[in-house]
Every structure is written in C-alpha cells, then in structure tokens.
Design an enzyme around this catalytic site. Sequence first.
Site, PDB file in Angstrom:
ATOM      1  N   LYS A 377      45.306  38.603  44.949  1.00 40.67           N
ATOM      2  CA  LYS A 377      45.578  38.124  43.584  1.00 40.67           C
ATOM      3  C   LYS A 377      45.586  39.306  42.621  1.00 40.67           C
ATOM      4  O   LYS A 377      45.096  40.394  42.960  1.00 40.67           O
ATOM      5  CB  LYS A 377      44.509  37.100  43.184  1.00 40.67           C
ATOM      6  CG  LYS A 377      43.086  37.655  43.158  1.00 40.67           C
ATOM      7  CD  LYS A 377      42.057  36.546  42.990  1.00 40.67           C
ATOM      8  CE  LYS A 377      40.656  37.143  42.998  1.00 40.67           C
ATOM      9  NZ  LYS A 377      39.613  36.096  43.004  1.00 40.67           N
ATOM     10  N   ARG A 471      32.548  26.294  38.933  1.00 40.25           N
ATOM     11  CA  ARG A 471      33.869  26.658  38.431  1.00 40.25           C
ATOM     12  C   ARG A 471      34.858  25.597  38.893  1.00 40.25           C
ATOM     13  O   ARG A 471      34.886  24.523  38.351  1.00 40.25           O
ATOM     14  CB  ARG A 471      34.221  28.063  38.938  1.00 40.25           C
ATOM     15  CG  ARG A 471      35.322  28.757  38.195  1.00 40.25           C
ATOM     16  CD  ARG A 471      35.462  30.230  38.617  1.00 40.25           C
ATOM     17  NE  ARG A 471      35.801  30.394  40.027  1.00 40.25           N
ATOM     18  CZ  ARG A 471      36.044  31.570  40.595  1.00 40.25           C
ATOM     19  NH1 ARG A 471      35.970  32.693  39.880  1.00 40.25           N
ATOM     20  NH2 ARG A 471      36.340  31.649  41.860  1.00 40.25           N
ATOM     21  N   HIS A 499      32.909  28.681  47.228  1.00 38.45           N
ATOM     22  CA  HIS A 499      32.790  30.064  46.774  1.00 38.45           C
ATOM     23  C   HIS A 499      31.324  30.323  46.449  1.00 38.45           C
ATOM     24  O   HIS A 499      30.683  29.513  45.774  1.00 38.45           O
ATOM     25  CB  HIS A 499      33.666  30.255  45.534  1.00 38.45           C
ATOM     26  CG  HIS A 499      33.922  31.690  45.180  1.00 38.45           C
ATOM     27  ND1 HIS A 499      34.307  32.636  46.106  1.00 38.45           N
ATOM     28  CD2 HIS A 499      33.846  32.345  43.995  1.00 38.45           C
ATOM     29  CE1 HIS A 499      34.467  33.809  45.505  1.00 38.45           C
ATOM     30  NE2 HIS A 499      34.186  33.655  44.221  1.00 38.45           N
ATOM     31  N   ARG A 558      37.480  35.499  53.057  1.00 39.89           N
ATOM     32  CA  ARG A 558      38.447  35.850  52.002  1.00 39.89           C
ATOM     33  C   ARG A 558      38.081  37.151  51.297  1.00 39.89           C
ATOM     34  O   ARG A 558      37.689  37.143  50.128  1.00 39.89           O
ATOM     35  CB  ARG A 558      38.500  34.740  50.943  1.00 39.89           C
ATOM     36  CG  ARG A 558      38.789  33.351  51.433  1.00 39.89           C
ATOM     37  CD  ARG A 558      38.907  32.390  50.254  1.00 39.89           C
ATOM     38  NE  ARG A 558      37.722  32.397  49.395  1.00 39.89           N
ATOM     39  CZ  ARG A 558      36.711  31.542  49.496  1.00 39.89           C
ATOM     40  NH1 ARG A 558      36.720  30.601  50.406  1.00 39.89           N
ATOM     41  NH2 ARG A 558      35.688  31.639  48.667  1.00 39.89           N
ATOM     42  N   TYR A 595      39.601  60.116  17.391  1.00 39.99           N
ATOM     43  CA  TYR A 595      39.407  59.109  16.330  1.00 39.99           C
ATOM     44  C   TYR A 595      37.950  59.041  15.884  1.00 39.99           C
ATOM     45  O   TYR A 595      37.036  59.117  16.715  1.00 39.99           O
ATOM     46  CB  TYR A 595      39.833  57.727  16.827  1.00 39.99           C
ATOM     47  CG  TYR A 595      41.324  57.587  16.978  1.00 39.99           C
ATOM     48  CD1 TYR A 595      42.160  57.713  15.866  1.00 39.99           C
ATOM     49  CD2 TYR A 595      41.893  57.334  18.206  1.00 39.99           C
ATOM     50  CE1 TYR A 595      43.538  57.583  16.007  1.00 39.99           C
ATOM     51  CE2 TYR A 595      43.261  57.203  18.347  1.00 39.99           C
ATOM     52  CZ  TYR A 595      44.074  57.330  17.247  1.00 39.99           C
ATOM     53  OH  TYR A 595      45.428  57.208  17.376  1.00 39.99           O
ATOM     54  N   CYS A 642      41.719  57.285  23.764  1.00 45.42           N
ATOM     55  CA  CYS A 642      42.847  56.770  22.981  1.00 45.42           C
ATOM     56  C   CYS A 642      43.706  55.857  23.852  1.00 45.42           C
ATOM     57  O   CYS A 642      43.475  55.716  25.051  1.00 45.42           O
ATOM     58  CB  CYS A 642      43.724  57.901  22.473  1.00 45.42           C
ATOM     59  SG  CYS A 642      42.823  59.210  21.671  1.00 45.42           S
ATOM     60  N   ASP A 644      46.761  56.344  24.905  1.00 44.39           N
ATOM     61  CA  ASP A 644      47.548  57.055  25.917  1.00 44.39           C
ATOM     62  C   ASP A 644      46.926  58.377  26.353  1.00 44.39           C
ATOM     63  O   ASP A 644      47.480  59.058  27.204  1.00 44.39           O
ATOM     64  CB  ASP A 644      48.954  57.355  25.368  1.00 44.39           C
ATOM     65  CG  ASP A 644      49.474  56.213  24.553  1.00 44.39           C
ATOM     66  OD1 ASP A 644      49.588  55.121  25.128  1.00 44.39           O
ATOM     67  OD2 ASP A 644      49.720  56.394  23.346  1.00 44.39           O
TER      68      ASP A 644
END
Length: 699
Positions: A377, A471, A499, A558, A595, A642, A644
């Site tokens: 997944k 869940r 699970h 799994r 920053y 940052c 990038d």
Amino acid sequence: MAAKSSSARCAEPAAGGLDWFRPAAALLVVANHTSPLYDLSPAADTLLTQVLARVAVPFFLMVTGYFLLPRLERGGVWVLLPFFRRTLLLYAGATLLYLPLQLYKGCRPDGWQMLRDLLFDGTFYHLWYLPALLLGMALLCLLPRRGLPLWAALYLLGLLGDSYYGLAAALPGGRALYGLLFSCFDQTRNGLFLSPLFLFLGGRLARRPPERRPGLYRTAALAALGLLVAEGGLVGALHLARHRAMYLSLPVLLWFLFRALQTLNLPPAPLLRPAAAVVYLIHPWMIVLVRGAAKLTGLSRILVEPSLVHFLFVAAASFCTALLLCRLLPRRGPHPGARRAPPSRCWAEIDRAALRHNLAVLRGLLPPDCRIMAVVKADAYGHGALPVARVCAEAGVGAFAVATVEEGAALRRGGVPGDILVLGRSFPPEFSTARRYRLILTAADPQHGEELMAFPHPLRVHVAVDTGMGRLGFSARDLQPISRLYAAPGLRVEGMFTHLSAAESPLAEDIAFTRAQLHAFFSLAEDLSARGISPGALHVQASAGILRYRGLPCRYARPGLALYGVGSPELRPVLALKCRVALVRELSPGDAAGYGRVFRAERPTRLAVLSIGYADGLPRSLGGRGKVLLRGSPAPIVARVCMDQTFCDVTDLPEVRPGDVATLLGPGLCAREVAADAGTIPNELLSRLGNRVERRYLG
Ligand SMILES: *Cc1c(COP(=O)(O)O)cnc(C)c1O
C-alpha cells in the site's frame, strides 16, 4: 512444504532448456527464409523448410502461453495489458522497420489489403507471427473457459486450408468456404486457427511440472518427430497442400518437445530470450544486407542464391547484431541505473536484492505452510508498488495487500498476478472496479457487509475482525452477522483476518493483550467451523507480529515494513535516500542562515546547502535535530528545513564539495534512527517521500 512448492510454481520456473531452444527455433525460421539445402538437394530443403522449420513459431507461442496464461487465470485479463501494449508496440516498430523494403518491392497495398495484412498476414512476410500472437491471446482472453475442443477444432479447420487443402477442396462446399476465408487472409496459419491452440497448450503445460522420466519425454518427442517427417512426406507426395505450415502431428511433437526441454537440466540463459526474438525480427533485413554486400564484392553466386553459405552468413549476421543490441540496450524496466545519467537533485535507490533477502528472512520465520502477503500500500511505503510487487511475484509471492481499490487496480494494470486484498473500506461505486480487476475486498463491519451483499455480482471478500484495534472489522462476538456473510450467495468469502494493535510492545501487559486478540480471533474461527462454515484463509500478523509471535496457524502473514528492511538487524534496508550538495557557504561568527534566522554561526562555519526539502518528504522536524552522511561521516542538519532545500554544518568536514552525494537515509543511517530524530515512525517517514524524488532500482 506447501509454501515451498507454491513458490516453485509461482516463481519463473527454471527455464534453462526452453531458453536454449530459442536460438535453435530462430535459426529454423532463418532457414525457412533462406533455403540452405536447396542447391544440395531440393527434397532435403523442403523437409527442412516446409516441415521441420514449422516447429519454430508454435514453440514461441507455447512459451508465451506457458508464462502468461497462469497469470491470466490468477489475475484476470488486466494482467495481460502490459503484454498487449508491448507486443503492439513491437509490431508497430517492426512494421516501420520493414516499410522501406515494402516500398522498395513496390508494394502499395489498398485499404482492404492493409487491414488483412495488419490483422492476419503480417505487414511483412515474416511478421505474421505478431498479429497471430495478439489475436490468439485476445481469443483466449475473451473465451477463458473454452478448452481444448474449441482450439483443436479451429486448428483442424486451419489445417484443411493449409497442408490438407486438397481434402477440403474435394469436400462439398469446401472450395466455397475456403474461398471465402481466403478473401479475408492469405493463409490459415494465423491468429484464428494456429496460435490459440499452441498458446492454450503452453498454458496447460504450466499447470503441472513434468512428472515422468526425462527419457520418456525424449523418446516420445523423437517418435513424434518421425511422425511429422512421415506426414510431411505424405502431404508432399499426395499434393494436398496449399501452404505447408500446419500438420496434424505438430501439436503432439510440440507437447513432448516442450516437456523434454523442461527436463533438460540446463541453466537459465536470460540473454537468449531477447536475442532469439531480435534474430526473428531482423533476419529479413540481414538477408537484404548480405545480398547487397555480395553484389558489391562480386560474390553473388554463393551469397545471393539460396545456399548453405548464404544461410550461414545471414544467421551469423543476425545473431551478432542481436547479441550486440541486447548487450547495448538497457534491459526492460529501470534496471541498474548504470547507463542512465547520474541523478542530480535528490533520489531514492531501491535495492531489489535487499528486498529478496528480506523475503527470504521472513519466510524463514513463518511456518512452512504460511505464505507471504506482501503489503504494498501507499506505493509500497514509497518504494514503488509495481516494481516491488514484480520482484515479490518473481520470488514466488502470490498475494498482495493494498489500501484502496485504485491501488489494487493499478497493480493489475501493471501486470501483477495473484490475489490482491484491499485492506481499507471500499464504497459501492468502487465495487465494479474491484470485480473487474479480481480484487478481494475487506468486509469492514455489518453495515459494509450489507452493502457488499447488495451488489448484484459476486465479489471476493475477506472478513475483517476487530479484536482490539478498534479500527475496521466485525466484533469478534458478531458470530451471527459474520456467518450471514459466509452464507450470502452473492459473495465469495475467501478468508478472515484481524490486526494486532500492540504486537511491537515488549511490555507484559501488551503481550497479554495481544494473546487475548489472538485467542478471540482463533476462537471465532473455531466457532465458525463448528457451525459448518469454513472460515477460509486466516491471517493476523503484520511485521511486528511476524517478528514477535511465531507459529500461528495462519495461511498468510502481511509484512509491510519488515519487507522494506525495518524491524530486525537480520533485515536489510531496501531504500536509500540521497541528494546532492548544491553549494557550500562560509559563515562568520554571528551570521544567520535559513527562515526565522534560527541558525546562528558561533564560529567560522561552512554550511552545505542540500538539494532536498520537506516537499521531498524530509521531515521539517529534522531541522536542528537530524543528521546526514557526507563522505561517510555524519554532519548535523541545522537551521529550518525548507520546502526544497536543507542546510547542514560541514565545518568539520573540510573536503565536502558542491556536487557531493549526501545520504539522508539508508545503510549507515537507518530509517528507525532518522524517524526517531524526526519524532515519527519509519512507516510515516518512508511513505511520505515525495513524487519529486526519482526512484532508481538496483540489483
Ligand atoms: C499496513 C498494514 C499491514 C502492514 O503493516 P507493517 O507494520 O508495515 O508490516 C498489515 N496489515 C494491515 C491491516 C495493515 O493496515
């Protein structure tokens, strides 16, 4: 045992004998078009080119059926999409390749002729094989439940328009029928009559491994060869043939030849597979080139006329070119990044050998009859769902788990066979997609169960049971609604799973809780069995469960994270995240960077600016807390990360230069450690790697 035999069945079988016969089959095709024995003995040449060489194409068809039809059976038509895409592309490319020769020959086909060529006869004389392959496979996809009778009947019909045309013409209406057929194609050895049978036989051969002694197969193949020679002689002597490509004894010979080759204990030769195909595709060009060269050098007598020497030249030229091409061209898929430009900004290297290693380790931890359901997944936790699933499938994994219907459909479209379980809750508008791609849906609770049962077509389902995770899942006490699901006529409930919510924890309290989860789940399975309901495939453990709880009576486990190398020192990390040093700056004491000016140099400082940022998945929380590896040494990440770009302090690594490779994750800097620095878990770290990070596959 079961796991072993299943992996042997699903993995690409040891195809040594089949590989080594491929060049021989390609040579037979070349012989067919060069008549090597013609000047020695026309009769011998006819035997070679019109009888023996007819083994070649059916052999290639059977190999294709052998490898693809089991996938079709397990995964549905969509699994073959990449095959159709590739073959169509190849056909288009080959058509272009031979266009100059067609034009040179003065061929200007009209619309109808073009359609006939495209669908049946091939756009150049030897290319009929490609439309035959496509059409035959399409027929098998359209009529998957049809067996031998239909395909054999079509073959017989073809036979009567081919080697036995004399008989058909003598039958009442025979001439009219075949006249009609021959207005649609030149020959019956095409995708309608010849290829379905051989594809089908290949698929049948894949169902069981050879079970008898090799000697027996060899003897049977030799006897069938004798039959073919006799039949070829008879057909020739009686002047029955219109074209000589199909014989009664050909399918029999091919069946035993295939078995005999399977039992030849030869090493696989993967290079021969594409090489034989390339020889097949290019040899008519080689015939033209050899003739051209012969004219130029004045050797036309031996090199232009059909002769053994001509054949040998063409064969040698074809094979040399093919081997060269196969060496030069990169192999399919993003294989060892070697021949590509070195990556520049940031990238993830994914080590397939490590993945295979982890699979083997995990298999060793499971009982022999418990198989892996590879959890891929979220794009296989950032590793690339398709490439990961392909490696797993090649290693014998026959079951996969994804989070959503769309993720499952994408796997199928990429050609992944086997079972694919959607772990999340699916919604009714997605059910038809799930059915089309043969996905298994999770029944998430009684209401969801009602929705699944209301769907007008049968769906494949595993029942989720909530034993404490809170869940998804039916309560373990919901015996009644769960039984109803199993009894529903419109559902195919194939399994049941739960699970674990605290399998990783070493605390006694959590261990007791996990044991209670296991007890609740397996008691439910027993209660169902006591009611006469077989619960199907049971599965419980994710990675932590596999590593900490052994010997559970389950069909599947799994693993996700463990597959990718996290959770035990025995496992190898599969992914390494890397980037380049964009530039190096000198800061004086008191200078700030980034920053908010949170980083202040306290000494003369060298700062490396790295070309990766939080948009690439590097957690922003690593600013001031994490580290990277540069030239094998750690350097602290400083200032704020940052979008990038990222800063690291390399004052103590004076040799660091712009363009150097920095490792942010991988061997030497494991995902668990980086995740801890970032205040998260490896799963989150890996699955959030950005789209901008180029994936490079190694091994
Ligand atoms: C994600 C998931 C897994 C795999 O978990 P890992 O801890 O990564 O092995 C297994 N089962 C279910 C239901 C999941 O959601």
